[in-house]
Design an enzyme around this catalytic site. Structure first.
Site, mmCIF file in Angstrom:
data_model
loop_
_atom_site.group_PDB
_atom_site.id
_atom_site.type_symbol
_atom_site.label_atom_id
_atom_site.label_comp_id
_atom_site.label_asym_id
_atom_site.label_seq_id
_atom_site.Cartn_x
_atom_site.Cartn_y
_atom_site.Cartn_z
ATOM 1 N N ILE A 60 77.094 43.031 6.924
ATOM 2 C CA ILE A 60 77.168 43.369 5.517
ATOM 3 C C ILE A 60 76.959 42.064 4.742
ATOM 4 O O ILE A 60 77.234 40.976 5.251
ATOM 5 C CB ILE A 60 78.497 44.052 5.127
ATOM 6 C CG1 ILE A 60 79.709 43.211 5.532
ATOM 7 C CG2 ILE A 60 78.589 45.431 5.754
ATOM 8 C CD1 ILE A 60 81.039 43.836 5.122
ATOM 9 N N ASP A 61 76.455 42.177 3.536
ATOM 10 C CA ASP A 61 76.105 40.995 2.753
ATOM 11 C C ASP A 61 77.319 40.108 2.525
ATOM 12 O O ASP A 61 78.470 40.583 2.504
ATOM 13 C CB ASP A 61 75.540 41.406 1.394
ATOM 14 C CG ASP A 61 74.221 42.144 1.499
ATOM 15 O OD1 ASP A 61 73.567 42.024 2.552
ATOM 16 O OD2 ASP A 61 73.857 42.841 0.533
#
Length: 306
Positions: free
Chosen positions: A146-147
């Site tokens: 995930i970012d």
């Protein structure tokens, strides 16, 4: 460099009695190249004795599998350990952990000098607890990401054996991921689907765009929870996992995520308002299905005023 061997001993479920070892390995989503290595190296044992993969399982059989590091496309995990950050591990078994990642923390290093990432912190956590997985020293292996700006649930494997299995579960949508996001504006409908391909933005190398270069199919489902003033809280589910997918898709319908400095604007927020809320995860090797839910971090408000 030490070459590790990994061993798993599993009691097959009753539904596999009478099935061949090969059929069970396929059911467990073990890749063909690894099944071939097990067969050629005679690394398949029943109750301690080698058996060919056409052997039909009997009641109370113990199936042992031995894997070599060289069997995997995933390289050996060698992230330098960093003890400076305690992690919120919300689920753990012998093969994997699910971590509630805070916003602002990178998933993995991009250079040898970087050691302040989730995988560095997990390397230290595993070492401190003297963990073993599949008969070898447990090390963190990335399954999905995930970012940096996104918080929430992320799966990390403890051994390379389960990495291709979990990747296949993600690809086939066996693992389901649910996100929460505050977006700008008011959505008139209660739900919808964004089905637009995403590719590279040729003018901005670190960004993606709808119908960009080498665009790939991408689909995001959204469900409105409530609206506060000019902002709306959405629940989102992914059918695909493209880079920046949720961010690009929401910006493409003119409802960028609040605090998204790449595809919207930061305004007064200290972070981007996107949180990976939960995972539905069938555990490898016929383990039970788990619904793993995070708590909302303190910097992700239930009511948002901008």
């Amino acid at each position: 460099m030490t070459t590790w061997h990994y061993q798993m001993t599993i009691t097959p479920n009753s539904e596999h009695i009478g099935q061949s070892i090969k059929a069970v390995l396929i059911h467990w989503l073990i890749p063909q190249r690894i099944r071939g290595a097990l067969r050629l190296k005679q690394h398949v044992r029943i109750n301690g004795l080698y058996r060919p993969t056409n052997y039909q399982l009997q009641a109370n059989d113990q199936l042992s599998l031995v894997f070599d590091q060289a069997d995997f496309r995933t390289g050996e995990s060698q992230y330098p350990a960093n003890n400076s950050h305690a992690l919120d591990i919300i689920f753990e078994n012998d093969d994997l952990v699910v971590v509630n990642k805070p916003a602002g923390m990178k998933m993995h290093p991009h250079s040898p000098s970087e050691t302040d990432t989730l995988l560095n912190f997990l390397a230290a956590n595993f070492s401190k607890r003297h963990l073993y997985s599949a008969g070898a020293i447990a090390k963190p292996y990335m399954v999905h990401r995930i970012d940096r700006e996104t918080s929430g649930a992320v799966i990390v494997a403890k051994n390379p054996v389960v990495v291709p299995i979990l990747n296949r579960m993600l690809k086939e949508k066996v693992i389901q991921r649910t996100y929460l996001a505050w977006v700008q504006g008011i959505l008139l409908k209660n739900s919808g689907t964004i089905d637009r391909p995403i590719g590279r933005d040729i003018s901005k190398p670190f960004q993606r765009q709808v119908n960009g270069v080498q665009a790939q199919h991408a689909k995001t489902h959204w469900f409105k929870i409530h609206t506060v003033f000019q902002n709306t809280l959405l629940r989102l589910q992914l059918d695909t996992g493209r880079m920046h997918q949720i961010r690009v898709h929401l910006a493409s319908i003119n409802h960028p995520i609040v605090g998204d400095s790449l595809y919207g604007q930061r305004l007064n927020q200290q972070r981007m308002m996107l949180h990976a809320m939960s995972l539905t995860l069938p555990l490898p090797f016929d383990g039970p299905k788990r619904i793993i839910t995070t708590s909302l971090p303190s910097d992700f408000p239930k009511q948002l005023h901008v």
